[in-house]
Design a protein around this motif. Sequence first.
Motif, PDB file in Angstrom:
ATOM      1  N   GLN A  74       0.810  -1.213   0.000  1.00  0.00           N
ATOM      2  CA  GLN A  74       0.000   0.000   0.000  1.00  0.00           C
ATOM      3  C   GLN A  74       0.846   1.266   0.000  1.00  0.00           C
ATOM      4  O   GLN A  74       0.333   2.347   0.164  1.00  0.00           O
ATOM      5  CB  GLN A  74      -0.921   0.014   1.238  1.00  0.00           C
ATOM      6  N   ASP A  76       2.973   4.556  -0.855  1.00  0.00           N
ATOM      7  CA  ASP A  76       2.903   5.620  -1.845  1.00  0.00           C
ATOM      8  C   ASP A  76       4.181   6.432  -1.874  1.00  0.00           C
ATOM      9  O   ASP A  76       4.171   7.616  -2.156  1.00  0.00           O
ATOM     10  CB  ASP A  76       1.730   6.573  -1.521  1.00  0.00           C
ATOM     11  N   SER A  97      -6.228  -5.887  -2.342  1.00  0.00           N
ATOM     12  CA  SER A  97      -6.730  -4.803  -1.507  1.00  0.00           C
ATOM     13  C   SER A  97      -6.447  -5.005  -0.027  1.00  0.00           C
ATOM     14  O   SER A  97      -6.235  -4.049   0.695  1.00  0.00           O
ATOM     15  CB  SER A  97      -8.224  -4.590  -1.734  1.00  0.00           C
ATOM     16  N   LEU A 100      -1.141  -6.234   3.047  1.00  0.00           N
ATOM     17  CA  LEU A 100      -0.308  -5.162   3.582  1.00  0.00           C
ATOM     18  C   LEU A 100       1.096  -5.223   3.004  1.00  0.00           C
ATOM     19  O   LEU A 100       1.721  -4.188   2.792  1.00  0.00           O
ATOM     20  CB  LEU A 100      -0.267  -5.235   5.103  1.00  0.00           C
TER      21      LEU A 100
END
Length: 165
Positions: A74, A76, A97, A100
């Motif tokens: 996840q 960014d 989704s 982790l």
Amino acid sequence: MSLQLDWSNEQDKIEIPEAWITRLEQLLQIAGEQEGLTEGDVSLTFVDDEEIHRLNRDFRHIDRPTDVLSFAMQEDGEDEPEIVFEVESEDEPDPFSGMLGDIIISTERALAQSEEYGHSLEREIGFLFVHGFLHLIGYDHEDAEGEAEMTAKQEAVLQKAGLPR
């Protein structure tokens, strides 16, 4: 739903007892609760120094073995490549989704560090796992403030699980 641990052992130097996996699952739940995270999947792989050296060189461009690597799904970060997954149908859930990320632990480094610090191998692997988990959810130790925060969080989880220094 709860945090889930999927693990594999890709090394043959150190036996990984089932009790250690149970302990790592406990640490995952405690760390998740501490961070307000109740759902997600974490992948854990035990490797030897040769494999973690290769991964560290290939992905981080650091040509030496390390104790633990974390690859967040996840994340960014600026240095992370953008990966877009297209879901074929709105009825099908995105398979990534809830993921982790991946934690890779060198059992050889963990053993050496447990001997150096004078505590059990189980405690060292637990420490490395919690450290890797915190990286997965966005913590880092690039400065003194971040390092102090991570250290306090790691120790709180290990204390609650009965793995003090």
